[in-house]
Design a protein around this motif. Structure first.
Motif, PDB file in Angstrom:
ATOM      1  N   PRO A  16      38.718  45.631  54.993  1.00 15.24           N
ATOM      2  CA  PRO A  16      39.104  46.552  53.909  1.00 15.24           C
ATOM      3  C   PRO A  16      39.190  47.987  54.400  1.00 15.24           C
ATOM      4  O   PRO A  16      38.604  48.344  55.426  1.00 15.24           O
ATOM      5  N   ALA A  17      39.914  48.793  53.652  1.00 14.90           N
ATOM      6  CA  ALA A  17      40.069  50.201  54.034  1.00 14.90           C
ATOM      7  C   ALA A  17      38.740  50.946  53.976  1.00 14.90           C
ATOM      8  O   ALA A  17      38.496  51.862  54.766  1.00 14.90           O
ATOM      9  N   GLU A  18      37.875  50.551  53.047  1.00 10.77           N
ATOM     10  CA  GLU A  18      36.558  51.176  52.916  1.00 10.77           C
ATOM     11  C   GLU A  18      35.498  50.085  52.824  1.00 10.77           C
ATOM     12  O   GLU A  18      35.742  49.016  52.263  1.00 10.77           O
ATOM     13  N   ALA A  19      34.326  50.365  53.379  1.00  9.72           N
ATOM     14  CA  ALA A  19      33.247  49.377  53.406  1.00  9.72           C
ATOM     15  C   ALA A  19      32.428  49.452  52.115  1.00  9.72           C
ATOM     16  O   ALA A  19      31.405  50.133  52.035  1.00  9.72           O
ATOM     17  N   LYS A  20      32.915  48.745  51.083  1.00  5.69           N
ATOM     18  CA  LYS A  20      32.182  48.669  49.816  1.00  5.69           C
ATOM     19  C   LYS A  20      31.939  47.195  49.512  1.00  5.69           C
ATOM     20  O   LYS A  20      32.883  46.416  49.373  1.00  5.69           O
ATOM     21  N   LYS A  21      30.673  46.806  49.417  1.00  6.24           N
ATOM     22  CA  LYS A  21      30.311  45.405  49.265  1.00  6.24           C
ATOM     23  C   LYS A  21      29.794  45.113  47.849  1.00  6.24           C
ATOM     24  O   LYS A  21      29.309  46.000  47.150  1.00  6.24           O
ATOM     25  N   LEU A  22      29.893  43.846  47.477  1.00  4.83           N
ATOM     26  CA  LEU A  22      29.387  43.392  46.174  1.00  4.83           C
ATOM     27  C   LEU A  22      28.733  42.032  46.346  1.00  4.83           C
ATOM     28  O   LEU A  22      29.319  41.127  46.947  1.00  4.83           O
ATOM     29  N   ASP A  23      27.516  41.890  45.817  1.00  5.88           N
ATOM     30  CA  ASP A  23      26.854  40.594  45.822  1.00  5.88           C
ATOM     31  C   ASP A  23      27.434  39.704  44.723  1.00  5.88           C
ATOM     32  O   ASP A  23      27.719  40.175  43.616  1.00  5.88           O
ATOM     33  N   VAL A  24      27.587  38.428  45.039  1.00  6.66           N
ATOM     34  CA  VAL A  24      28.035  37.437  44.066  1.00  6.66           C
ATOM     35  C   VAL A  24      26.831  36.577  43.707  1.00  6.66           C
ATOM     36  O   VAL A  24      26.151  36.034  44.582  1.00  6.66           O
ATOM     37  N   ILE A  25      26.545  36.456  42.422  1.00  4.29           N
ATOM     38  CA  ILE A  25      25.338  35.788  41.936  1.00  4.29           C
ATOM     39  C   ILE A  25      25.644  34.363  41.505  1.00  4.29           C
ATOM     40  O   ILE A  25      26.618  34.106  40.784  1.00  4.29           O
ATOM     41  N   ALA A  33      24.520  34.459  46.118  1.00  4.68           N
ATOM     42  CA  ALA A  33      25.170  33.329  46.774  1.00  4.68           C
ATOM     43  C   ALA A  33      26.128  33.772  47.861  1.00  4.68           C
ATOM     44  O   ALA A  33      26.512  32.973  48.719  1.00  4.68           O
ATOM     45  N   GLY A  34      26.536  35.029  47.819  1.00  5.41           N
ATOM     46  CA  GLY A  34      27.483  35.508  48.801  1.00  5.41           C
ATOM     47  C   GLY A  34      27.801  36.973  48.619  1.00  5.41           C
ATOM     48  O   GLY A  34      27.244  37.649  47.739  1.00  5.41           O
ATOM     49  N   GLU A  35      28.728  37.435  49.446  1.00  5.98           N
ATOM     50  CA  GLU A  35      29.093  38.842  49.451  1.00  5.98           C
ATOM     51  C   GLU A  35      30.596  38.972  49.650  1.00  5.98           C
ATOM     52  O   GLU A  35      31.192  38.249  50.449  1.00  5.98           O
ATOM     53  N   ILE A  36      31.195  39.876  48.903  1.00  4.66           N
ATOM     54  CA  ILE A  36      32.606  40.194  49.080  1.00  4.66           C
ATOM     55  C   ILE A  36      32.762  41.697  49.255  1.00  4.66           C
ATOM     56  O   ILE A  36      31.814  42.461  49.035  1.00  4.66           O
ATOM     57  N   SER A  37      33.943  42.108  49.637  1.00  8.64           N
ATOM     58  CA  SER A  37      34.282  43.530  49.686  1.00  8.64           C
ATOM     59  C   SER A  37      35.028  43.915  48.423  1.00  8.64           C
ATOM     60  O   SER A  37      35.772  43.101  47.853  1.00  8.64           O
ATOM     61  N   LEU A  38      34.839  45.138  47.993  1.00  6.50           N
ATOM     62  CA  LEU A  38      35.581  45.684  46.860  1.00  6.50           C
ATOM     63  C   LEU A  38      36.738  46.522  47.406  1.00  6.50           C
ATOM     64  O   LEU A  38      36.516  47.505  48.119  1.00  6.50           O
ATOM     65  N   GLY A  39      37.941  46.125  47.080  1.00 10.19           N
ATOM     66  CA  GLY A  39      39.111  46.824  47.566  1.00 10.19           C
ATOM     67  C   GLY A  39      39.352  48.138  46.849  1.00 10.19           C
ATOM     68  O   GLY A  39      38.726  48.453  45.827  1.00 10.19           O
ATOM     69  N   THR A  40      40.286  48.907  47.394  1.00 12.56           N
ATOM     70  CA  THR A  40      40.658  50.203  46.828  1.00 12.56           C
ATOM     71  C   THR A  40      42.179  50.289  46.741  1.00 12.56           C
ATOM     72  O   THR A  40      42.901  49.359  47.118  1.00 12.56           O
ATOM     73  N   GLU A  41      42.644  51.418  46.279  1.00 11.28           N
ATOM     74  CA  GLU A  41      44.078  51.661  46.164  1.00 11.28           C
ATOM     75  C   GLU A  41      44.770  51.527  47.522  1.00 11.28           C
ATOM     76  O   GLU A  41      45.906  51.056  47.604  1.00 11.28           O
ATOM     77  N   LYS A  42      44.067  51.897  48.603  1.00 14.35           N
ATOM     78  CA  LYS A  42      44.657  51.777  49.939  1.00 14.35           C
ATOM     79  C   LYS A  42      44.929  50.318  50.302  1.00 14.35           C
ATOM     80  O   LYS A  42      45.960  49.989  50.896  1.00 14.35           O
ATOM     81  N   ASP A  43      44.005  49.449  49.952  1.00 15.42           N
ATOM     82  CA  ASP A  43      44.201  48.023  50.221  1.00 15.42           C
ATOM     83  C   ASP A  43      45.355  47.469  49.391  1.00 15.42           C
ATOM     84  O   ASP A  43      46.146  46.650  49.865  1.00 15.42           O
ATOM     85  N   VAL A  44      45.437  47.912  48.143  1.00 15.88           N
ATOM     86  CA  VAL A  44      46.531  47.485  47.275  1.00 15.88           C
ATOM     87  C   VAL A  44      47.871  47.941  47.847  1.00 15.88           C
ATOM     88  O   VAL A  44      48.841  47.159  47.890  1.00 15.88           O
ATOM     89  N   ASP A  45      47.943  49.179  48.281  1.00 15.62           N
ATOM     90  CA  ASP A  45      49.192  49.684  48.866  1.00 15.62           C
ATOM     91  C   ASP A  45      49.630  48.823  50.054  1.00 15.62           C
ATOM     92  O   ASP A  45      50.816  48.490  50.193  1.00 15.62           O
ATOM     93  N   LYS A  46      48.688  48.457  50.889  1.00 17.07           N
ATOM     94  CA  LYS A  46      48.994  47.660  52.075  1.00 17.07           C
ATOM     95  C   LYS A  46      49.485  46.266  51.692  1.00 17.07           C
ATOM     96  O   LYS A  46      50.460  45.754  52.254  1.00 17.07           O
ATOM     97  N   ALA A  47      48.821  45.651  50.709  1.00 16.56           N
ATOM     98  CA  ALA A  47      49.198  44.303  50.273  1.00 16.56           C
ATOM     99  C   ALA A  47      50.555  44.303  49.576  1.00 16.56           C
ATOM    100  O   ALA A  47      51.385  43.405  49.790  1.00 16.56           O
TER     101      ALA A  47
END
Length: 477
Positions: A16-25, A33-47
């Motif tokens: 991801p463009a920025e290192a922002k994590k979120l725990d999944v319960i 149970a796990g961890e994901i990254s939270l995307g930003t506008e920069k990631d959306v622009d790229k996709a």
């Protein structure tokens, strides 16, 4: 513990463009149970840029090329079937049997249905000297919920792929595991790079950026009516198409006949499935007032079969998805009690012996009125509101007295009588006499339940533009 911290963009797993994590319960255990990254506008622009570039070729692909891709996707999906079902259980608490027989099964059903539609779909048709051409709309943003994750992902991705669109998916950050595995399925199937992209994140960080992005041509959203309104507002400045499948408070009219007890029990079961977390659940049951006492007895016996438990325990009902959802449901159960409805089964608090996990007692309210909060608001939990009627005309009037119009139900021994009532209900999909789901039937709502249709052939329409080529066929030919 699962670590799904990369995004799938342009055929590659990228940081991801920025290192922002979120725990999944895990809602059954309340543990991480796990961890994901939270995307930003920069990631959306790229996709979106990847999807826009891929559309140049995928939008011109042939029917045969798309069929070949679908066949490979279905093959790879079946290879990962058990992994997908296990992910759904872990991320949103579906009992093992439900994850296997319904949650994962609906995914492959939508893929297979779209493949069959694609094989015979008319993308061109001559009307006199004019040729009517149906072309892919372009780059599609898809925002999906946590309650039926694979169902909602595949019923959007399948028609988009079949019609030649490219896409960026934002699955629910509450239940993202199955979406990640689904992306691996498409990667293994050799879907051309940039055609399908996945960016995890929340509504504020990714959902808003997608729905407002100037290079996104269409948004397909499933979720609450409140969130759907925000998506439409974000999309309005760029006049992009918005397809929405939103909330529901579906009526279930039970006729006064010999099948009454069976149909009441089936209606209660229809609410309890998936812990009541289905937008089309038959959450308002209408019964003859004189038979309300019978309903209370049937309710007590029926909910015993739906006592919740850990997903692997064999219980028919698991937890609700989160602490936020649990508290909302408890508040609405209390509201029903405070407003004077009778608790025929269930009620406030957690079931006995289930201190860990977001488990809710299967609850049936009787002697309710259609103006009570529990009859107006979408509870999204295992809670049924039973309302008495004097005659069928009154039942239909109350059934239609809702801002929603996603689904409706009618059950009675006289099939023709039930069909006549079905024709009077203002909703997008009606089930008569406990009919099973049909992946080929259009699914979507009237009123504040949304616009557009998903599932089967009708799902293709939202992903297509219509072009009229006048003079394509010379006069007299």
């Amino acid at each position: 513990m699962r670590e799904y911290t990369k995004f799938f963009i342009n055929g590659e797993w990228v940081e991801p463009a920025e290192a922002k994590k979120l725990d999944v319960i895990n809602p059954s255990t309340e543990e991480v149970a796990g961890e994901i990254s939270l995307g930003t506008e920069k990631d959306v622009d790229k996709a979106v840029a990847a999807a826009k570039e891929a559309f140049k070729t995928w939008g011109q692909s042939t029917r045969e090329e798309r069929i070949a891709v679908f066949e490979r996707i279905i093959e790879e999906y079946k290879k990962r079937y058990d992994d997908l079902a296990a992910a759904v259980t872990e991320e949103m608490g579906a009992p093992t049997f439900l994850a296997q027989k319904a949650q994962a099964a609906m995914g492959v059903a939508h893929l297979q249905t779209a493949l069959q539609v694609l094989k015979d779909f008319k993308f061109e048709e001559d009307k006199g000297t004019t040729r009517i051409v149906k072309e892919p709309i372009g780059v599609c943003a898809m925002i999906t919920p946590w309650n039926w994750p694979l169902n909602q992902i595949t019923c959007k991705v399948a028609p988009a792929l079949a019609t030649g669109c490219t896409m960026v998916l934002k699955p629910s950050e509450v239940a993202p595991f199955s979406a990640y595995i689904f992306a691996e399925v498409l990667e293994a199937a050799g879907v051309p790079k940039g055609v399908f992209n996945l960016v995890n994140g929340d509504g504020a960080g990714v959902g808003s950026a997608l729905s407002s992005h100037p290079d996104v041509d269409m948004v397909s959203f499933t979720g609450s009516t409140r969130a759907g309104i925000e998506v439409a507002k974000n999309a309005a400045p760029t006049v992009k198409r918005v397809q929405q499948e939103l909330g529901g408070k579906s009526p279930n009219i039970i006729l006064d006949d010999d099948a009454f007890a069976k149909n009441v029990a089936a209606g209660i079961g229809g609410v309890m499935q998936n812990s009541g977390q289905s937008c089309n659940a038959p959450t308002r049951m209408f019964v003859p007032k004189a038979r309300m006492g019978e309903v209370e007895e049937i309710a007590k016996a029926t909910v015993e079969k739906f006592q919740p438990g850990a997903p692997e325990s064999g219980a028919k009902m698991g937890p609700v998805v989160s602490d936020v959802q649990f508290k909302k449901i408890q508040d609405l159960i209390k509201k029903g009690i405070d407003e004077g409805a009778t608790v025929a089964a269930g009620g406030e608090g957690k079931p006995e012996g289930l201190d860990k996990g977001y488990f809710v007692k299967p609850t049936v309210f009787t002697n309710a009125t259609n103006d009570m909060t529990i009859a107006r608001e979408e509870i999204f939990g295992p809670v049924l509101t039973v309302i008495g009627y004097d005659d069928v005309d009154q039942a239909v009037e109350m059934g239609n007295d809702t801002p929603y119009g996603l689904a409706g139900y009618v059950a009675g021994a006289d099939h023709e009588a039930a069909m006549k009532i079905a024709s009077r209900l203002r909703a997008g999909q009606i089930a008569v006499n406990n009919a099973a789901p049909d992946p080929g039937a259009p699914f979507g709502g009237y009123k504040q339940s949304g616009n557009g249709r998903e599932w089967g052939e009708h799902a293709f329409a939202d992903f297509l533009e219509i072009k009229a080529v006048m003079g394509a066929s010379p006069a007299g030919k």
